[in-house]
Design a protein around this motif. Sequence first.
Motif, short mmCIF file in Angstrom:
data_model
loop_
_atom_site.label_atom_id
_atom_site.label_comp_id
_atom_site.label_asym_id
_atom_site.label_seq_id
_atom_site.Cartn_x
_atom_site.Cartn_y
_atom_site.Cartn_z
N GLU A 182 33.96 43.03 59.49
CA GLU A 182 34.95 43.55 60.44
C GLU A 182 34.70 43.04 61.85
O GLU A 182 35.65 42.68 62.57
CB GLU A 182 34.91 45.08 60.42
N GLN B 199 27.99 44.03 69.32
CA GLN B 199 27.89 45.34 68.68
C GLN B 199 26.42 45.70 68.49
O GLN B 199 25.62 44.84 68.10
CB GLN B 199 28.62 45.36 67.33
N VAL C 278 27.30 51.40 65.52
CA VAL C 278 27.24 51.98 64.18
C VAL C 278 25.83 51.80 63.63
O VAL C 278 25.07 50.96 64.10
CB VAL C 278 28.24 51.30 63.22
N GLU D 214 30.34 45.10 55.16
CA GLU D 214 31.71 45.38 55.60
C GLU D 214 31.79 45.46 57.12
O GLU D 214 32.76 44.96 57.72
CB GLU D 214 32.19 46.70 54.98
N GLN D 215 30.78 46.06 57.75
CA GLN D 215 30.79 46.14 59.22
C GLN D 215 30.62 44.78 59.86
O GLN D 215 31.26 44.47 60.87
CB GLN D 215 29.69 47.11 59.67
N THR D 216 29.76 43.95 59.27
CA THR D 216 29.60 42.59 59.77
C THR D 216 30.90 41.81 59.63
O THR D 216 31.32 41.09 60.55
CB THR D 216 28.47 41.86 59.01
N PHE E 41 23.50 47.13 59.67
CA PHE E 41 24.94 46.98 59.48
C PHE E 41 25.21 46.72 58.00
O PHE E 41 24.46 46.01 57.34
CB PHE E 41 25.48 45.79 60.29
N THR F 145 25.08 40.73 67.30
CA THR F 145 24.88 42.07 66.78
C THR F 145 23.41 42.45 66.94
O THR F 145 22.53 41.61 66.82
CB THR F 145 25.29 42.17 65.30
#
Length: 373
Positions: free
Chosen positions: A360, A311, A346, A356-358, A353, A167
């Motif tokens: 997901e 990401q 995002v 929750e994004q991590t 991040f 990421t």
Amino acid sequence: MPYANHWSDEMTSTTWRHVTGLYLAVALCSAAASWPAHAAKPSPGAYTGTLHGALYRIDVPANWNGDLVMLVHGYQPVGAPVSTPMTAADSTPVLLKKGFAVAQSQYASQGWAVSDAIADTERLRQYFVKTYVMPSHTYIYGFSLGGLEVAASIERYPHTYAGAMITCGLTVSTPDFLDQGTVTPLVAFDALIPGVIPDLAAPDSPPAIPPDTIAKALEAHPNEAATLAKRLEERPETLPTLALYYMVLREFEKRAGGMPVDNRKEVYEGFGDDIAFNRKVHRYSASPQAMAYAKQNVTLTGQIETPLVMQWNAFDQTIPARFHGVYPAQIKAAGSAKWLTVLDPVGDGHCDFTDEQTAEAFDTLVRKAGANL
């Protein structure tokens, strides 16, 4: 250490967290303990120590699922404070909550510690296996400069990991990033706003520039700032990140023994009047020794055999969008596209991040890895 005093005098860690977003932050609340010798299963908690000069940390949750995540942190400037025992990266609790054990190394050195990061992470993984048991599955996750180290690790150890996640990653070969990511912005700034950036190769040039110095120069030259921001895919207010690029380059020169980039024949485009610009650009000759060191630490091939999820942030002042597609293109060119998943960007800011994004993104990785088992 040459940068430590300048760092503490000129810049606070808060300033650099704002500019770079690269520092590790809050430690987990669990207390550190000695690793139980020859344990069949470790008790939940945090186990810390030192391997070959590198601090490490292993966290085991109460609901451990038998899987391990090797977590690879980002760039730390030489002289940045280091806690003993090692503190955990911010994303550690996200993984622990999911039931994964997490192992991470502080590395034996700071700065462009790519070689140390790869070796120390692999050494820690082997230590986990020898001291404990072979995990059911082992994943590797890196952010920022850790992304380069993860990419190099899965290329170097193709059958070690069930999956990898990167990421906000710098996934550009070191020679290319030093050229396009450090020297190009710095010589461009110098050509458009002279008198601020010191000679990039001179031994007596300072190891760092205060971000405020760059910010004031940009405020005094708004047209030039707009040109730089457009070409570098930045915003005028985020261009003080150039101070980070300068510091990285100077630290790398010390590590490599000379200037790693040769721009004597490079033709620059997109900074206004190309002919006039190229006449003004400072030209540097490279040290063969430094160029060789840069290639060794590290050049990516794109040849992977491990499921990889990547990401980025929608806007990233530290690793701009112009670098985001480089490694995915390499992977596709190498015929390894089936292993790659790139998630939609995002967040606004480097490594911005939510938990929750991590979570997901990591769930996506586990699903992709499961499909290949």
